[in-house]
Design a protein around this motif. Sequence first.
Motif, PDB file in Angstrom:
ATOM      1  N   GLU A  81      16.557  76.139  25.700  1.00  8.94           N
ATOM      2  CA  GLU A  81      17.138  76.595  26.962  1.00  8.94           C
ATOM      3  C   GLU A  81      16.126  76.497  28.099  1.00  8.94           C
ATOM      4  OE1 GLU A  81      20.462  77.778  27.694  1.00  8.94           O
ATOM      5  OE2 GLU A  81      20.587  76.519  25.917  1.00  8.94           O
ATOM      6  N   LEU A  82      14.877  76.853  27.815  1.00 12.45           N
ATOM      7  CA  LEU A  82      13.822  76.705  28.827  1.00 12.45           C
ATOM      8  C   LEU A  82      13.679  75.249  29.249  1.00 12.45           C
ATOM      9  CD1 LEU A  82      10.898  79.004  27.577  1.00 12.45           C
ATOM     10  CD2 LEU A  82      12.239  79.271  29.663  1.00 12.45           C
ATOM     11  N   LEU A  83      13.650  74.364  28.260  1.00  7.41           N
ATOM     12  CA  LEU A  83      13.540  72.933  28.556  1.00  7.41           C
ATOM     13  C   LEU A  83      14.723  72.471  29.395  1.00  7.41           C
ATOM     14  CD1 LEU A  83      12.398  70.068  28.170  1.00  7.41           C
ATOM     15  CD2 LEU A  83      13.643  69.960  26.003  1.00  7.41           C
ATOM     16  N   ALA A  84      15.923  72.915  29.030  1.00 10.55           N
ATOM     17  CA  ALA A  84      17.120  72.463  29.735  1.00 10.55           C
ATOM     18  C   ALA A  84      17.129  72.921  31.186  1.00 10.55           C
ATOM     19  CB  ALA A  84      18.365  72.967  29.005  1.00 10.55           C
ATOM     20  N   ILE A  85      16.828  74.193  31.421  1.00 10.13           N
ATOM     21  CA  ILE A  85      16.951  74.713  32.783  1.00 10.13           C
ATOM     22  C   ILE A  85      15.891  74.131  33.703  1.00 10.13           C
ATOM     23  CG2 ILE A  85      15.578  76.799  32.333  1.00 10.13           C
ATOM     24  CD1 ILE A  85      18.621  76.459  34.687  1.00 10.13           C
ATOM     25  N   TRP A  86      14.646  74.035  33.223  1.00  8.01           N
ATOM     26  CA  TRP A  86      13.600  73.542  34.117  1.00  8.01           C
ATOM     27  C   TRP A  86      13.644  72.030  34.258  1.00  8.01           C
ATOM     28  CZ3 TRP A  86      12.118  76.676  37.516  1.00  8.01           C
ATOM     29  CH2 TRP A  86      12.015  78.037  37.243  1.00  8.01           C
ATOM     30  N   SER A  87      14.070  71.324  33.223  1.00  2.35           N
ATOM     31  CA  SER A  87      14.260  69.878  33.360  1.00  2.35           C
ATOM     32  C   SER A  87      15.381  69.593  34.346  1.00  2.35           C
ATOM     33  CB  SER A  87      14.574  69.245  32.003  1.00  2.35           C
ATOM     34  OG  SER A  87      13.472  69.346  31.131  1.00  2.35           O
ATOM     35  N   SER A  88      16.452  70.380  34.266  1.00  2.00           N
ATOM     36  CA  SER A  88      17.560  70.210  35.198  1.00  2.00           C
ATOM     37  C   SER A  88      17.113  70.531  36.618  1.00  2.00           C
ATOM     38  CB  SER A  88      18.725  71.109  34.792  1.00  2.00           C
ATOM     39  OG  SER A  88      19.795  71.004  35.716  1.00  2.00           O
ATOM     40  N   ARG A 139       3.584  66.754  36.241  1.00  2.00           N
ATOM     41  CA  ARG A 139       2.526  66.568  35.251  1.00  2.00           C
ATOM     42  C   ARG A 139       2.615  67.652  34.165  1.00  2.00           C
ATOM     43  NH1 ARG A 139      -1.788  63.463  36.578  1.00  2.00           N
ATOM     44  NH2 ARG A 139      -3.337  64.917  35.730  1.00  2.00           N
ATOM     45  N   LEU A 140       3.789  68.241  34.027  1.00  2.00           N
ATOM     46  CA  LEU A 140       3.966  69.278  33.012  1.00  2.00           C
ATOM     47  C   LEU A 140       3.896  68.668  31.618  1.00  2.00           C
ATOM     48  CD1 LEU A 140       6.908  71.389  34.493  1.00  2.00           C
ATOM     49  CD2 LEU A 140       4.457  71.895  34.570  1.00  2.00           C
ATOM     50  N   GLU A 141       3.131  69.285  30.750  1.00  2.00           N
ATOM     51  CA  GLU A 141       3.044  68.841  29.360  1.00  2.00           C
ATOM     52  C   GLU A 141       3.679  69.841  28.404  1.00  2.00           C
ATOM     53  OE1 GLU A 141      -0.698  66.465  28.412  1.00  2.00           O
ATOM     54  OE2 GLU A 141      -1.425  67.825  29.976  1.00  2.00           O
ATOM     55  N   PHE A 142       3.969  71.035  28.886  1.00  2.00           N
ATOM     56  CA  PHE A 142       4.559  72.057  28.026  1.00  2.00           C
ATOM     57  C   PHE A 142       5.167  73.134  28.916  1.00  2.00           C
ATOM     58  CE2 PHE A 142       0.518  73.736  29.273  1.00  2.00           C
ATOM     59  CZ  PHE A 142       0.694  75.107  29.351  1.00  2.00           C
ATOM     60  N   LEU A 143       6.002  73.958  28.317  1.00  2.00           N
ATOM     61  CA  LEU A 143       6.508  75.165  28.957  1.00  2.00           C
ATOM     62  C   LEU A 143       6.060  76.345  28.111  1.00  2.00           C
ATOM     63  CD1 LEU A 143      10.126  74.011  29.888  1.00  2.00           C
ATOM     64  CD2 LEU A 143       8.205  74.349  31.458  1.00  2.00           C
ATOM     65  N   SER A 164      12.232  66.136  26.731  1.00  2.00           N
ATOM     66  CA  SER A 164      10.857  66.455  27.106  1.00  2.00           C
ATOM     67  C   SER A 164      10.745  66.661  28.606  1.00  2.00           C
ATOM     68  CB  SER A 164       9.904  65.337  26.666  1.00  2.00           C
ATOM     69  OG  SER A 164       8.615  65.535  27.214  1.00  2.00           O
ATOM     70  N   VAL A 165      10.066  67.740  28.990  1.00  2.00           N
ATOM     71  CA  VAL A 165       9.852  67.991  30.409  1.00  2.00           C
ATOM     72  C   VAL A 165       8.850  67.008  30.991  1.00  2.00           C
ATOM     73  CG1 VAL A 165       7.949  69.639  30.128  1.00  2.00           C
ATOM     74  CG2 VAL A 165       9.516  69.880  32.077  1.00  2.00           C
ATOM     75  N   THR A 166       8.066  66.359  30.126  1.00  2.00           N
ATOM     76  CA  THR A 166       7.062  65.397  30.570  1.00  2.00           C
ATOM     77  C   THR A 166       7.664  64.042  30.893  1.00  2.00           C
ATOM     78  OG1 THR A 166       5.480  66.475  29.092  1.00  2.00           O
ATOM     79  CG2 THR A 166       4.861  64.325  29.939  1.00  2.00           C
ATOM     80  N   GLY A 167       8.739  63.695  30.234  1.00  2.00           N
ATOM     81  CA  GLY A 167       9.287  62.352  30.314  1.00  2.00           C
ATOM     82  C   GLY A 167       9.399  61.789  28.912  1.00  2.00           C
ATOM     83  N   PRO A 168       9.611  60.496  28.771  1.00  2.00           N
ATOM     84  CA  PRO A 168       9.785  59.910  27.438  1.00  2.00           C
ATOM     85  C   PRO A 168       8.587  60.183  26.524  1.00  2.00           C
ATOM     86  CG  PRO A 168      10.367  58.337  29.144  1.00  2.00           C
ATOM     87  CD  PRO A 168       9.740  59.500  29.842  1.00  2.00           C
ATOM     88  N   CYS A 205       1.724  71.228  37.229  1.00  2.00           N
ATOM     89  CA  CYS A 205       0.674  70.892  36.259  1.00  2.00           C
ATOM     90  C   CYS A 205       0.061  72.160  35.692  1.00  2.00           C
ATOM     91  CB  CYS A 205      -0.396  70.025  36.910  1.00  2.00           C
ATOM     92  SG  CYS A 205      -1.238  70.811  38.298  1.00  2.00           S
ATOM     93  N   SER A 206      -0.682  71.994  34.605  1.00  2.00           N
ATOM     94  CA  SER A 206      -1.307  73.127  33.938  1.00  2.00           C
ATOM     95  C   SER A 206      -2.406  73.712  34.815  1.00  2.00           C
ATOM     96  CB  SER A 206      -1.886  72.693  32.584  1.00  2.00           C
ATOM     97  OG  SER A 206      -2.985  71.823  32.788  1.00  2.00           O
ATOM     98  N   PRO A 207      -2.750  74.982  34.620  1.00  2.00           N
ATOM     99  CA  PRO A 207      -3.765  75.610  35.465  1.00  2.00           C
ATOM    100  C   PRO A 207      -5.157  75.000  35.314  1.00  2.00           C
ATOM    101  CG  PRO A 207      -3.081  77.081  33.681  1.00  2.00           C
ATOM    102  CD  PRO A 207      -2.136  75.929  33.675  1.00  2.00           C
TER     103      PRO A 207
END
Length: 238
Positions: free
Chosen positions: A97-104, A74-78, A121-125, A6-8
């Motif tokens: 690429e950031l989305l792909a690696i951390w989502s994976s 609870r990530l909303e952004f990278l 989306s890293v958050t979900g749908p 989650c965000s700080p």
Amino acid sequence: MIVFLCSPDDISARWFVASLRHDHGIAAQIITPQELVYAPDMEHRLDGTDTFSSVTLKSHGTLDSSSITGVVNRLEFLPDAHLARVSATDRAYSQQELLAIWSSWISALPCPVINRPTAISVTGPLFHPAIWQHHAAAAGLPTAPMLYDVDLPDPVPPVPVHSVIVCRDQCHSTSVHPDLFGASCDLARYVGFDMLEVMFGQGPGGAVFSHAAPVPDLSRAQPGLLAQVAHIFQEGAP
């Protein structure tokens, strides 16, 4: 260790983590998107059905896939401030690429994960408010008449006054009538969220759907939600 991503400034997550520790003896830790993206070292291997990941964080040391026993996403952004000087084309590519690696990384963890990412989306749908209204009506929730027109500003949904937090087919609320619990669970299940906050406004005939929040305000959590989340991770359900 249970990880809350989650965000700080996610104050409600910090309260929830502290309550899990104090009330249920759960070893939980908050990790921010900045800690992930700016990690000095990361390894992620996919080999058929076998996966292994390891990430070294400046504040928590090295975590591998076997040491993480549960995740609440609870990530909303990278963050991408480090890409500010990159050309627009290369920046868009790097963001994907950031989305792909951390989502994976999140999706491949063998432990229970509440709210897994999707391909976009890293958050979900992610849904437009009109789609949320459609899904809510399809799930059987009362909705207010709303006209969406490309030539007009989007209509304003009913002001939220009540909410229910759905977590894996259980509803937690002190203000929403239990008659709405079943349809709220159906909505969360249909859109693919393990945890979802469903907001309701007041219509002429009673409560009507306002909007849904993939990142619930956990300060509204009831003891039952804390107990359920603790049980999910203690049991190790996928």
